[in-house]
Design a protein around this motif. Structure first.
Motif, mmCIF file in Angstrom:
data_model
loop_
_atom_site.group_PDB
_atom_site.id
_atom_site.type_symbol
_atom_site.label_atom_id
_atom_site.label_comp_id
_atom_site.label_asym_id
_atom_site.label_seq_id
_atom_site.Cartn_x
_atom_site.Cartn_y
_atom_site.Cartn_z
ATOM 1 N N PHE A 1 0.968 -1.257 0.009
ATOM 2 C CA PHE A 1 0.243 -0.368 -0.001
ATOM 3 C C PHE A 1 1.000 1.118 -0.049
ATOM 4 O O PHE A 1 0.256 2.076 -0.316
ATOM 5 N N PHE B 1 -0.555 0.826 -3.407
ATOM 6 C CA PHE B 1 -1.268 0.630 -3.911
ATOM 7 C C PHE B 1 -1.882 1.764 -3.816
ATOM 8 O O PHE B 1 -1.891 2.535 -4.598
ATOM 9 N N ILE C 1 -4.244 -1.338 -11.356
ATOM 10 C CA ILE C 1 -3.727 -0.891 -9.738
ATOM 11 C C ILE C 1 -4.124 -1.790 -8.672
ATOM 12 O O ILE C 1 -3.021 -2.484 -8.812
ATOM 13 N N TYR C 2 -5.195 -2.718 -9.277
ATOM 14 C CA TYR C 2 -6.083 -3.657 -8.269
ATOM 15 C C TYR C 2 -4.708 -4.934 -7.953
ATOM 16 O O TYR C 2 -3.906 -5.673 -7.174
ATOM 17 N N TRP D 1 -0.711 -4.961 -7.246
ATOM 18 C CA TRP D 1 -0.631 -5.107 -5.889
ATOM 19 C C TRP D 1 -1.334 -5.739 -5.191
ATOM 20 O O TRP D 1 -0.222 -6.771 -4.223
#
Length: 276
Positions: free
Chosen positions: A66, A79, A269-270, A273
């Motif tokens: 994150f 993330f 993006i999800y 990561w």
């Protein structure tokens, strides 16, 4: 003499009337000014950001997946960081118009409210209590609280935590509050940040570490001797936090998040990561 006295009284009353009218006029003007300032306070947030031509984001520096500082480059990655860049690109037209400042669960709201940062994107759970202090965007990540233990541990779920169990948590986090509610007999040890908390677990200072499952997966990916156990026992939706009254900025962020989900950038993006 009598006429002089009447004249004096008349002049005195006239002067008082003039001052009274002046005071009333000043009061109305001042009141109007305050009203205008109050109504424009929330509306000026996005304008200020656009004038500065950048968004200052509060992010974690110690949370793998994150927000974590890459020791090789010195850059913060994860993330949350990529979401911040993507939102910035939509609002300001350029993903590079960002500045990142490190926050912890304890410092993030004070830093927001004193103007050090414009927004918080730092694994921050939306709660009713926090809504009294900040404004939240729509949910940008669904998470839930879980437990991290060393492989082979007798603890396999929240039901295995007893009065003898030492549970590690982070100061200022909802996880510390939740574990005291879910396992009131447990011994809760609080540390400043997730790096210190995980170090303490690896050193045997506690039996389990609790926080959002997303964060725990990041820790488990760092050390294969640890694993998540049991089901999640809370609902922890993450939101982007902004200063109270920043209605225009909140709307801009929500619009950006909706656009990211619609155009597929959010999924990109999800998957980059959160690949567990």
């Amino acid at each position: 003499m009598f006429k002089s006295k009447k004249l004096f009284t008349f002049m005195f009353l006239l002067i008082l009337s003039v001052f009274a009218l002046a005071a009333c006029g000043g009061s109305d003007e001042e009141s109007g000014g305050d009203s205008s300032s109050s109504s424009s306070e929330g509306e000026s947030t996005l304008e200020t950001i656009k004038a500065n031509d950048k968004i200052v984001w509060g992010v974690k520096n110690d949370t793998k997946l994150f927000g974590l500082k890459n020791p090789s480059t010195g850059e913060i990655e994860g993330f949350d960081v990529d979401i911040a860049k993507a939102v910035t690109e939509i609002i300001l037209g350029d993903a590079s118009k960002v500045e990142f400042k490190e926050v912890t669960s304890k410092t993030r709201i004070p830093m927001l409210n004193n103007g050090e940062i414009d927004a918080i994107v730092a694994t921050m759970t939306i709660t009713e209590e926090r809504k009294q202090e900040v404004d939240f965007s729509d949910v940008y990540f669904e998470a839930g609280q879980s437990l991290l233990v060393e492989k082979g541990s007798d603890i396999q779920s929240i039901d295995d935590i007893t009065a003898d169990t030492k549970v590690i948590a982070v100061k200022g986090s909802t996880s510390a509050i939740n574990i005291r509610e879910k396992a009131p007999d447990a011994q809760v040890l609080e540390f400043e940040n997730y790096a210190e908390a995980f170090t303490a677990l690896k050193a045997g200072q506690g039996d389990t570490l609790t926080t959002d499952n997303a964060i725990l997966y990041g820790m488990a990916s760092e050390d294969s001797n640890f694993e998540l156990v049991g089901d999640i026992f809370t609902d922890e939706p993450y939101g982007i936090a902004m200063k109270k009254g920043s209605d225009d900025f909140v709307q801009a962020v929500n619009d950006a998040l909706a656009e990211l989900k619609e155009n597929g950038k959010y999924d990109e993006i999800y998957n980059k990561w959160i690949n567990f």
